[in-house]
Design a protein around this motif. Sequence first.
Motif, PDB file in Angstrom:
ATOM      1  N   THR A 227       0.841  -1.187   0.000  1.00 27.04           N
ATOM      2  CA  THR A 227       0.000   0.000   0.000  1.00 27.04           C
ATOM      3  C   THR A 227       0.874   1.232   0.000  1.00 27.04           C
ATOM      4  O   THR A 227       2.056   1.179   0.361  1.00 27.04           O
ATOM      5  CB  THR A 227      -0.912   0.023   1.239  1.00 27.04           C
ATOM      6  N   LYS A 228       0.272   2.344  -0.376  1.00 27.62           N
ATOM      7  CA  LYS A 228       1.013   3.598  -0.400  1.00 27.62           C
ATOM      8  C   LYS A 228       1.512   3.949   1.000  1.00 27.62           C
ATOM      9  O   LYS A 228       2.667   4.341   1.172  1.00 27.62           O
ATOM     10  CB  LYS A 228       0.127   4.721  -0.943  1.00 27.62           C
ATOM     11  N   ALA A 229       0.683   3.767   2.017  1.00 33.63           N
ATOM     12  CA  ALA A 229       1.082   4.093   3.390  1.00 33.63           C
ATOM     13  C   ALA A 229       2.231   3.205   3.861  1.00 33.63           C
ATOM     14  O   ALA A 229       3.173   3.672   4.510  1.00 33.63           O
ATOM     15  CB  ALA A 229      -0.109   3.969   4.336  1.00 33.63           C
ATOM     16  N   ASP A 230       2.165   1.929   3.523  1.00 27.49           N
ATOM     17  CA  ASP A 230       3.214   0.985   3.908  1.00 27.49           C
ATOM     18  C   ASP A 230       4.532   1.358   3.249  1.00 27.49           C
ATOM     19  O   ASP A 230       5.581   1.395   3.898  1.00 27.49           O
ATOM     20  CB  ASP A 230       2.780  -0.428   3.513  1.00 27.49           C
ATOM     21  N   LEU A 231       4.494   1.643   1.973  1.00 29.47           N
ATOM     22  CA  LEU A 231       5.704   2.021   1.245  1.00 29.47           C
ATOM     23  C   LEU A 231       6.231   3.373   1.735  1.00 29.47           C
ATOM     24  O   LEU A 231       7.438   3.570   1.851  1.00 29.47           O
ATOM     25  CB  LEU A 231       5.407   2.067  -0.253  1.00 29.47           C
ATOM     26  N   HIS A 232       5.322   4.282   2.064  1.00 25.34           N
ATOM     27  CA  HIS A 232       5.720   5.590   2.583  1.00 25.34           C
ATOM     28  C   HIS A 232       6.447   5.439   3.916  1.00 25.34           C
ATOM     29  O   HIS A 232       7.458   6.106   4.164  1.00 25.34           O
ATOM     30  CB  HIS A 232       4.500   6.508   2.736  1.00 25.34           C
ATOM     31  N   ARG A 233       5.965   4.558   4.786  1.00 24.64           N
ATOM     32  CA  ARG A 233       6.643   4.315   6.064  1.00 24.64           C
ATOM     33  C   ARG A 233       8.045   3.760   5.832  1.00 24.64           C
ATOM     34  O   ARG A 233       9.005   4.173   6.481  1.00 24.64           O
ATOM     35  CB  ARG A 233       5.836   3.349   6.938  1.00 24.64           C
ATOM     36  N   PHE A 234       8.158   2.824   4.911  1.00 20.58           N
ATOM     37  CA  PHE A 234       9.461   2.237   4.600  1.00 20.58           C
ATOM     38  C   PHE A 234      10.429   3.310   4.113  1.00 20.58           C
ATOM     39  O   PHE A 234      11.541   3.435   4.624  1.00 20.58           O
ATOM     40  CB  PHE A 234       9.311   1.136   3.550  1.00 20.58           C
ATOM     41  N   VAL A 235      10.002   4.092   3.142  1.00 24.28           N
ATOM     42  CA  VAL A 235      10.860   5.136   2.579  1.00 24.28           C
ATOM     43  C   VAL A 235      11.165   6.192   3.646  1.00 24.28           C
ATOM     44  O   VAL A 235      12.304   6.642   3.779  1.00 24.28           O
ATOM     45  CB  VAL A 235      10.213   5.771   1.328  1.00 24.28           C
ATOM     46  N   GLY A 236      10.165   6.564   4.428  1.00 21.08           N
ATOM     47  CA  GLY A 236      10.360   7.553   5.485  1.00 21.08           C
ATOM     48  C   GLY A 236      11.377   7.114   6.513  1.00 21.08           C
ATOM     49  O   GLY A 236      12.203   7.900   6.968  1.00 21.08           O
ATOM     50  N   ARG A 237      11.338   5.850   6.879  1.00 17.03           N
ATOM     51  CA  ARG A 237      12.325   5.341   7.834  1.00 17.03           C
ATOM     52  C   ARG A 237      13.711   5.298   7.214  1.00 17.03           C
ATOM     53  O   ARG A 237      14.707   5.478   7.898  1.00 17.03           O
ATOM     54  CB  ARG A 237      11.917   3.951   8.316  1.00 17.03           C
ATOM     55  N   TYR A 238      13.756   5.064   5.941  1.00 17.41           N
ATOM     56  CA  TYR A 238      15.055   4.989   5.268  1.00 17.41           C
ATOM     57  C   TYR A 238      15.703   6.363   5.193  1.00 17.41           C
ATOM     58  O   TYR A 238      16.875   6.512   5.493  1.00 17.41           O
ATOM     59  CB  TYR A 238      14.882   4.403   3.870  1.00 17.41           C
ATOM     60  N   VAL A 239      14.938   7.381   4.777  1.00 17.27           N
ATOM     61  CA  VAL A 239      15.529   8.696   4.556  1.00 17.27           C
ATOM     62  C   VAL A 239      15.409   9.620   5.760  1.00 17.27           C
ATOM     63  O   VAL A 239      16.168  10.573   5.880  1.00 17.27           O
ATOM     64  CB  VAL A 239      14.946   9.395   3.300  1.00 17.27           C
ATOM     65  N   GLY A 240      14.460   9.371   6.648  1.00 15.55           N
ATOM     66  CA  GLY A 240      14.348  10.143   7.873  1.00 15.55           C
ATOM     67  C   GLY A 240      13.686  11.500   7.750  1.00 15.55           C
ATOM     68  O   GLY A 240      13.633  12.238   8.716  1.00 15.55           O
TER      69      GLY A 240
END
Length: 163
Positions: free
Chosen positions: A4-17
């Motif tokens: 999902t968009k939210a799931d992928l957003h969390r992943f990317v957000g944790r990666y880049v901060g």
Amino acid sequence: MTATKADLHRFVGRYVGAADDAQDLLQETYAAAWFAMKRYDPARPFDVWLRAIALNKCRDWSRRRAVRRVVRGIMGLDAPEALTVDDDTPLMESTLDDRRRAQALQHALAELPDALKAPLLLAALKGRSHAQVADLLGITPKAVETRIARARKKLAEKLPSST
């Protein structure tokens, strides 16, 4: 199961901060996936394919950011802003402490080398097995295990203990 968009957003957000950067990278991920759709292999899970694209976008972002730091001579682009709290709000203090700890974790995650950050985020935070992470990253499951252990050790060194 598709990502999902939210799931992928969390992943990317944790990666880049950084939330703004995460949103930009998420858009880049979906655009890249759209243009690469002809190369998608339906035998592989779609969410794994999409996450691999997102991971590549995150790695590209990290490399560009490192180059900008060297060119500008700036090493602390992510310095957290000072937060103030009135003395008469004890509940807010605990919320502020939680927020500061979360910011410290995000900052520490963002500073991890890509080789350690990706396995940690995929396995520990996303719940992927070491075999799945190994397949996605093109490394062995033992390498995944080792990199996760090293990432956790580095995070423990960077984060203040909460005693």
